[in-house]
Motif scaffolding. Structure first.
Motif, PDB file in Angstrom:
ATOM      1  N   PHE A   1      54.995 -64.027  -2.421  1.00 18.21           N
ATOM      2  CA  PHE A   1      56.386 -63.377  -2.595  1.00 18.21           C
ATOM      3  C   PHE A   1      56.773 -64.259  -3.941  1.00 18.21           C
ATOM      4  O   PHE A   1      57.018 -65.541  -3.645  1.00 18.21           O
ATOM      5  CB  PHE A   1      57.077 -63.457  -1.336  1.00 18.21           C
ATOM      6  N   TYR A   2      56.979 -63.729  -4.952  1.00 16.42           N
ATOM      7  CA  TYR A   2      57.566 -64.441  -6.074  1.00 16.42           C
ATOM      8  C   TYR A   2      58.162 -63.760  -6.786  1.00 16.42           C
ATOM      9  O   TYR A   2      58.368 -62.538  -6.929  1.00 16.42           O
ATOM     10  CB  TYR A   2      56.083 -65.222  -7.017  1.00 16.42           C
ATOM     11  N   LEU A   3      59.156 -64.444  -7.850  1.00 14.26           N
ATOM     12  CA  LEU A   3      59.953 -63.897  -8.793  1.00 14.26           C
ATOM     13  C   LEU A   3      59.134 -63.419 -10.260  1.00 14.26           C
ATOM     14  O   LEU A   3      58.631 -64.395 -10.684  1.00 14.26           O
ATOM     15  CB  LEU A   3      61.131 -64.861  -9.076  1.00 14.26           C
ATOM     16  N   LYS A   4      59.273 -62.115 -10.425  1.00 12.62           N
ATOM     17  CA  LYS A   4      58.402 -61.765 -11.414  1.00 12.62           C
ATOM     18  C   LYS A   4      59.288 -61.571 -12.867  1.00 12.62           C
ATOM     19  O   LYS A   4      58.642 -61.618 -13.886  1.00 12.62           O
ATOM     20  CB  LYS A   4      57.856 -60.097 -10.903  1.00 12.62           C
ATOM     21  N   SER A   5      60.457 -61.059 -12.522  1.00 13.65           N
ATOM     22  CA  SER A   5      61.326 -60.851 -13.899  1.00 13.65           C
ATOM     23  C   SER A   5      62.809 -61.497 -13.600  1.00 13.65           C
ATOM     24  O   SER A   5      63.177 -61.286 -12.584  1.00 13.65           O
ATOM     25  CB  SER A   5      61.039 -59.559 -14.280  1.00 13.65           C
TER      26      SER A   5
ATOM     27  N   THR B   1      67.795 -60.377 -22.447  1.00 15.46           N
ATOM     28  CA  THR B   1      67.229 -61.741 -22.382  1.00 15.46           C
ATOM     29  C   THR B   1      66.344 -61.809 -21.102  1.00 15.46           C
ATOM     30  O   THR B   1      67.042 -61.646 -20.170  1.00 15.46           O
ATOM     31  CB  THR B   1      68.450 -62.707 -22.501  1.00 15.46           C
ATOM     32  N   GLU B   2      65.113 -62.082 -21.073  1.00 12.59           N
ATOM     33  CA  GLU B   2      64.183 -62.321 -20.278  1.00 12.59           C
ATOM     34  C   GLU B   2      63.930 -63.796 -19.970  1.00 12.59           C
ATOM     35  O   GLU B   2      63.366 -64.482 -21.156  1.00 12.59           O
ATOM     36  CB  GLU B   2      62.839 -61.535 -20.465  1.00 12.59           C
ATOM     37  N   PHE B   3      63.875 -64.295 -18.711  1.00  9.29           N
ATOM     38  CA  PHE B   3      63.683 -65.918 -18.554  1.00  9.29           C
ATOM     39  C   PHE B   3      62.348 -66.069 -17.931  1.00  9.29           C
ATOM     40  O   PHE B   3      62.050 -67.140 -18.001  1.00  9.29           O
ATOM     41  CB  PHE B   3      64.848 -66.465 -17.869  1.00  9.29           C
ATOM     42  N   ILE B   4      61.604 -64.964 -17.631  1.00 17.45           N
ATOM     43  CA  ILE B   4      60.317 -65.205 -17.018  1.00 17.45           C
ATOM     44  C   ILE B   4      59.433 -64.090 -17.728  1.00 17.45           C
ATOM     45  O   ILE B   4      59.153 -62.881 -17.446  1.00 17.45           O
ATOM     46  CB  ILE B   4      60.327 -64.877 -15.586  1.00 17.45           C
ATOM     47  N   LYS B   5      58.699 -64.453 -18.892  1.00  8.58           N
ATOM     48  CA  LYS B   5      57.804 -63.414 -19.628  1.00  8.58           C
ATOM     49  C   LYS B   5      56.460 -63.343 -19.211  1.00  8.58           C
ATOM     50  O   LYS B   5      55.863 -62.594 -19.279  1.00  8.58           O
ATOM     51  CB  LYS B   5      58.038 -64.153 -21.169  1.00  8.58           C
ATOM     52  N   GLU B   6      56.001 -64.574 -18.693  1.00  4.50           N
ATOM     53  CA  GLU B   6      54.610 -64.416 -18.208  1.00  4.50           C
ATOM     54  C   GLU B   6      54.588 -65.099 -16.587  1.00  4.50           C
ATOM     55  O   GLU B   6      54.673 -66.199 -16.577  1.00  4.50           O
ATOM     56  CB  GLU B   6      53.629 -65.465 -19.100  1.00  4.50           C
TER      57      GLU B   6
END
Length: 719
Positions: free
Chosen positions: A43-47, A53-58
């Motif tokens: 269970f993780y934060l994907k985006s 403005t995106e803080f999680i690109k990969e």
């Protein structure tokens, strides 16, 4: 039938939360978007984004938002086991239009006969996501730690602004090479060549961390008013990727059968703005919740602070306990003709950093020297170490034994350095400090009291069976320490006949302190030292600065000392220096510079002490110089504009100060917006030269070209 079908489609599209596929969930509010992925094992934060403005690109698909560590048996020295969503038998998802709640059932490791349930929830409110976690139906296991939330692969590019508020609030803007990730006081190298981890144990520093890009800021904060034990980690584990993690320690660590409920929802907010806006967001939370230093209200309205505290513009430091230095102190006082206070070390008969927590008796020659200094109008603040017990030389340890100290889960003392261990502010320690400090007051009649390391070292979880607090974590350390500070302050003020303020090292806002000794971290962060703390806490406490050293006066015209002093002062810090270097003040031009600076401080003291620091005006046209400065036996060079500035808002007016660091006239142009200065946006503003007195004019736009004389410090009032 077609109409019903269309209505169903529209209803689906307008829901703020939607299930994209069987395992992906999206939360939306205003321009905020959080995307989670849930599988049988993760269970993780994907985006994580606002606008574009995106803080999680990969995303890291192998990460988990929570990891719980347990003891399988009832012994503290038993093995630790990490459990995550992959260890659950089943899970259930409940979703609404603004929230998601997931319960994992029967979480257990192989070989365990029973398990427990874990419920995690995320709720959206405007720009914020509030995160909760709880552990229920636990019969057999000791909950050792709850790591939540764990947010991985946060994108950090060069030029983004990262605020790490431990100690004095550090600003980092380089992430392409972790060797440029400069936090020398709080970094540890892992096995991988480029990994650096920043960490601090509660309750030092401020609670929040922020990363700003494209005028959007990711703000992360436990918002724990009582301050339970946790460790705040931030890791640059490879270029341009940050991991953020809070590890929480329950109040009954490893005691079987206890359930766990997070004390306060964790706040993840996506703000419009930069690190300045993050500081003000945190300040607003602190004031609203009467948290820590905000609990007693603004300095201006407090009656438990003496008048000199509000007037004092500069601090002396007496490190070496040399009674002859008192004559130099009096010369300094007479030369600058301003109120002064002195931070006094080595006044007792014991060598420095020994015999803690004993500070009596005081050297007879020091008693006389301190009285002479006070008669000259200089206030004194003696040093104590608020964190260390000397188990070899201390009479207090001989009397109370292990009742004074922090014991780990194996029943062993936690060492700071050999034979000097961490204290725990339980009954025995508090009783001793009350007795020792009241006797010290009767000996030297001090004006303020300093507790070293409390604000910057961080408490350790304590398993001492002699203490009344729960074993391990919980909120006892802060509550017990603040109880001690409150009772001691009351008793000392009674003896003194006037209020006695307390100080500490570092910029913690959780403890009941009135003075913070700013520790510059060095490296690229020097220019920002103290600014974060002033943006958060200005008007609720006073910072004083770090010592000056001989190399800072050795260069032609005292260049490093001037640069350091101007940096401190324009970040809201009262300057400080060592008595042993008085002769350096008579060389070069530092004395001329400081003289001008202090005269301006006297003119604007209400703003410096009572006002709220606001965004600095932007200097858009000003000469530059490569300033030298000294840290840890190393010389650095800082390419900087020769003018530094600060801004305070107080009673609807803003005081803007400019400091010329060079011994020649300077022409410069500045600009600002009224809202940045804490003023209402209007069609015109009145600007008056406040110090030295000068002309008043009306400006339709806040921009102005001014001339500063050599080493001039001047102030303008804008309303």
């Amino acid at each position: 039938m077609k109409r019903i079908f269309l209505l169903t489609v529209l209803l689906f599209l307008f829901l703020n939360i939607s299930c994209i596929n069987a395992n992906e969930y999206v939360l939306k509010s205003n321009d905020i978007r959080l995307k989670f992925e849930l599988t049988k094992s993760n269970f993780y934060l994907k985006s994580l984004s606002r606008d574009n403005t995106e803080f999680i690109k990969e995303p890291n698909r192998n990460s988990n938002l929570w990891v719980i560590t347990v003891k399988r048996d009832k012994n503290y020295d038993g093995p630790l086991f990490e459990l995550n969503p992959s260890k659950a038998t089943a899970f259930k998802v409940n979703k609404t239009n603004k929230s998601i709640e997931i319960t994992w059932y029967d979480v257990r490791d192989a070989g365990m006969s029973t398990g427990f349930d874990v419920t995690c929830s995320i709720k959206l409110e405007k720009d914020s996501a509030y995160w909760d976690i709880s552990i229920t139906d636990n019969k057999d296991f000791g909950i050792w730690s709850v790591a939540y939330p764990n947010i991985t692969n946060i994108d950090a590019q060069d030029g983004d602004q990262f605020i790490w508020p431990a100690r004095c609030g550090n600003l980092c803007e380089k992430f392409s090479d972790p060797r440029g990730f400069r936090f020398p006081l709080f970094q540890s190298k892992n096995r991988e060549t480029y990994t650096k981890t920043l960490w601090y144990l509660t309750p030092i520093g401020h609670q929040f961390v922020s990363l700003s890009k494209n005028n959007t800021t990711l703000y992360l904060c436990p918002e724990d008013v009582e301050v339970h034990q946790f460790t705040n980690h931030c890791t640059l584990y490879e270029p341009n990727k940050l991991n953020y993690l809070i590890t929480n320690y329950p109040g009954h660590m490893a005691e079987a059968g206890y359930e766990y409920k997070q004390a306060h929802p964790f706040n993840l907010t996506l703000l419009k703005g930069d690190y300045y806006d993050a500081c003000k967001y945190y300040r607003k939370w602190g004031i609203k919740n009467k948290y820590g230093c905000f609990a007693k209200g603004p300095i201006e309205s407090r009656e438990d602070l003496p008048g000199w505290y509000k007037e004092n513009p500069v601090w002396l430091t007496w490190h070496w306990g040399n009674p002859k230095a008192v004559d130099d102190f009096i010369k300094i006082k007479e030369k600058y003709d301003v109120p002064m206070a002195c931070h006094v070390y080595q006044y007792s008969i014991f060598p420095f950093d020994t015999h803690y927590p004993n500070y009596l008796p005081v050297k007879e020659e020091m008693k006389e020297a301190l009285r002479k200094m006070q008669n000259a109008g200089i206030k004194i603040m003696p040093y104590t170490n608020g964190f260390v017990i000397d188990t070899e030389l201390s009479d207090a340890y001989e009397k109370y034994g292990d009742a004074l100290i922090n014991l780990d889960e194996y029943g062993k003392p936690r060492e700071m350095w050999p034979k000097n261990v961490y204290d725990c502010p339980d009954e025995a320690y508090s009783k001793h400090i009350m007795e020792e400090m009241t006797n010290l007051m009767k000996e030297i009649n001090f004006d303020a009291l300093y507790f070293d390391q409390v604000g910057n070292t961080g408490s350790k979880v304590c398993f001492n069976p002699l203490h009344k607090h729960p074993m391990g974590g919980g909120d006892h350390y802060l509550s017990d320490y603040n109880k001690l500070l409150g009772e001691l302050r009351k008793e000392l003020s009674k003896i003194k006949g006037e209020p006695v303020p307390f100080g500490t090292e570092g910029e913690t806002d959780a403890f009941d302190f009135d003075l913070w000794l700013t520790i510059f971290p060095g490296g690229d962060s020097l220019q920002e030292g103290g600014e974060v703390h002033s943006l958060v806490c200005s008007g609720y406490g006073v910072q004083h600065g770090q010592c000056y050293t001989p190399p800072e006066f050795d260069f032609e015209n005292n260049d490093p000392a001037i640069y350091k002093c101007a940096t401190e002062w324009t970040n809201g810090i009262q300057p400080i220096w060592l008595e042993a270097y008085w002769n350096f003040l008579e060389r070069g031009r530092f004395d001329d510079f400081l003289y001008n600076l202090l005269k301006c401080r006297d003119a604007i003291r209400d703003y410096n002490c009572f006002g709220e620091m606001v965004r600095k005006v932007k200097i858009i046209d000003c000469p530059k110089k490569s300033f030298r400065w000294y840290h840890n036996a190393e010389i650095f060079y800082e390419d900087s504009q020769v003018v530094k500035t600060m801004s305070y808002n107080y009673k609807g007016k803003t005081c803007v100060v400019f400091v010329n660091m060079v011994n020649e006239p300077v022409n410069m142009t500045w600009e600002s917006k009224g809202s940045d200065l804490g003023l209402k946006n209007k069609s015109s503003y009145t600007i008056s030269k406040f110090y030295p007195k000068g002309e008043t004019k009306t400006l339709n736009k806040l921009t102005e070209t001014i001339t500063l004389d050599s080493f001039e410090t001047c102030a303008y009032i804008i309303e």
